[in-house]
Design an enzyme around this catalytic site. Structure first.
Site, short mmCIF file in Angstrom:
data_model
loop_
_atom_site.label_atom_id
_atom_site.label_comp_id
_atom_site.label_asym_id
_atom_site.label_seq_id
_atom_site.Cartn_x
_atom_site.Cartn_y
_atom_site.Cartn_z
N LYS A 192 -2.74 5.96 -4.30
CA LYS A 192 -3.81 6.93 -3.95
C LYS A 192 -3.64 8.25 -4.70
O LYS A 192 -2.51 8.71 -4.91
CB LYS A 192 -3.80 7.19 -2.44
CG LYS A 192 -3.77 5.91 -1.61
CD LYS A 192 -3.85 6.16 -0.12
CE LYS A 192 -3.60 4.86 0.63
NZ LYS A 192 -2.19 4.57 0.89
N HIS A 239 -7.40 9.95 -1.68
CA HIS A 239 -6.67 9.96 -0.41
C HIS A 239 -7.45 10.63 0.73
O HIS A 239 -7.40 10.18 1.87
CB HIS A 239 -5.31 10.65 -0.60
CG HIS A 239 -4.25 10.15 0.31
ND1 HIS A 239 -2.94 9.97 -0.07
CD2 HIS A 239 -4.30 9.78 1.60
CE1 HIS A 239 -2.24 9.52 0.96
NE2 HIS A 239 -3.04 9.39 1.98
N ASP A 276 0.84 -1.20 0.00
CA ASP A 276 0.00 0.00 0.00
C ASP A 276 0.88 1.25 0.00
O ASP A 276 1.61 1.50 0.95
CB ASP A 276 -0.89 0.00 1.26
CG ASP A 276 -1.83 1.20 1.29
OD1 ASP A 276 -3.01 1.02 0.97
OD2 ASP A 276 -1.37 2.31 1.65
N TYR A 331 3.11 9.87 -0.72
CA TYR A 331 4.22 9.32 0.06
C TYR A 331 5.57 9.58 -0.63
O TYR A 331 6.62 9.46 -0.01
CB TYR A 331 4.09 7.80 0.28
CG TYR A 331 2.84 7.33 1.00
CD1 TYR A 331 1.95 8.21 1.61
CD2 TYR A 331 2.57 5.97 1.08
CE1 TYR A 331 0.81 7.75 2.25
CE2 TYR A 331 1.43 5.50 1.74
CZ TYR A 331 0.56 6.40 2.31
OH TYR A 331 -0.57 5.93 2.95
#
Ligand code: A2P
Length: 297
Positions: free
Chosen positions: A78, A112, A48, A53
């Site tokens: 996401k 998100h 994930d 990120y």
């Protein structure tokens, strides 16, 4: 070690492994090493990540180098808030994530955060459905949606999100949201499942992790000769949640999937239920508007 991870069927008709590796707050090197260890040594098949990120390329490198066949892997990424700028921007963001991951398709593409502007949200969800129809995502879903956000999407009569990924752990068991999701055919995934890190709140509501030193959990862990983290992960699994503990530490990555040789009993589950205190480590979704596009975007 028994590590046969069960699957949870999604309303898209696909199946998500109930346990995966999260990589939030891991830099490129940490991510590549963690994902490589998870896939090639520890038996994970579910990773994930997220555009926000900043480590999708590192995830992609580890996937490309892994001996696991693409069909046996489940990859989630996401859509970041700043890309909720209408159809073209959403589709472009998905294409960028796919390119970074080195994939033609993700197994799950998630919005998100809901943002405060629900009209914008509805336009985003239309584009997400186009992404699913085009085959770039096998399933689409959301993160951090409260029941009132979900109601807006469901009320439109469109595709129901396959997943809602939310902060969830014994302090914040999300019982109301889980009941709503179950009634609506939405699987719930837990982020910060171990109680998070001091930076789980995007620099806002962050709090120290108190679960990993909790004495009730410590007593249960001792009873089964397991760690507190393993007890918490069992609590998620036995509650029907999909769980994605983050770790960049090889021993912990291995430990976190070594949870299929014991079960918590009813008394343990009750003791853990008593830890519920509504303590969030992250931001409440109704307060999150970070990186939201301007009104005219
Ligand atoms: P690290 O990545 O340095 O191994 P959450 O998933 O709830 O956000 O929690 C992630 C935090 O918990 C990270 O700081 C991670 O540290 C730590 N962590 C992950 N697995 C374990 C474990 N088995 N025991 C203790 N800490 C863990």
């Amino acid at each position: 070690m028994t590590s046969a991870v069960p699957g949870v069927e999604l309303n898209s008709g696909t199946t998500i492994p109930q346990l995966g590796l999260g990589v939030w707050q891991a830099d490129d090197d940490e991510t590549e090493r963690a994902v490589t260890h998870a896939l090639d040594e520890a038996g994970y098949t579910h990773i994930d990540t997220a555009a926000a990120y900043g480590n999708e390329e590192a995830v992609g490198r580890a996937i490309a180098a892994s001996s696991i066949a693409r069909n046996d892997l489940f990859v989630t990424t996401k859509l970041w808030n700043a890309d909720q700028r209408g159809r073209d921007a959403v589709i472009e963001a998905c294409d960028t994530s796919l390119r970074k991951l080195g994939l033609d398709q993700v197994d799950l593409y998630l919005v998100h955060w809901p943002l405060l502007d629900m009209d914008r949200m509805k336009r985003t969800w239309e584009a997400m459905q186009e992404i699913a129809e085009s085959g770039k995502a096998k399933a689409i879903g959301v993160c951090n949606f409260e029941p009132h956000h979900l109601q807006v999407l469901i009320g439109e009569g469109d595709v129901v999100p396959a997943v809602d990924q939310v902060e969830c752990h014994p302090n914040l068991p999300q019982n109301e949201l889980r009941a709503f999701a179950a009634d609506s055919g939405i699987a719930v995934e837990s982020w910060s499942p171990l109680g998070g890190t001091p930076n789980s709140g995007w620099g806002k509501a962050s709090k120290d992790n108190t679960l990993l030193s909790d004495s009730t959990l410590g007593g249960i862990a001792e009873k089964y000769d397991k760690s507190i983290a393993q007890v918490i992960i069992r609590w998620h699994l036995q509650g029907g949640l999909v769980v994605i503990p983050k770790s960049v530490t090889p021993e912990r990555i291995t430990q976190n999937i070594d949870v299929f040789d014991f079960s918590l009993d009813d008394a343990d589950m009750l003791d853990i239920a008593n830890l519920a205190n509504n303590r969030r480590v992250g931001i409440h979704p109704d307060e999150m508007n970070i990186a939201a596009p301007d009104d005219d975007a």
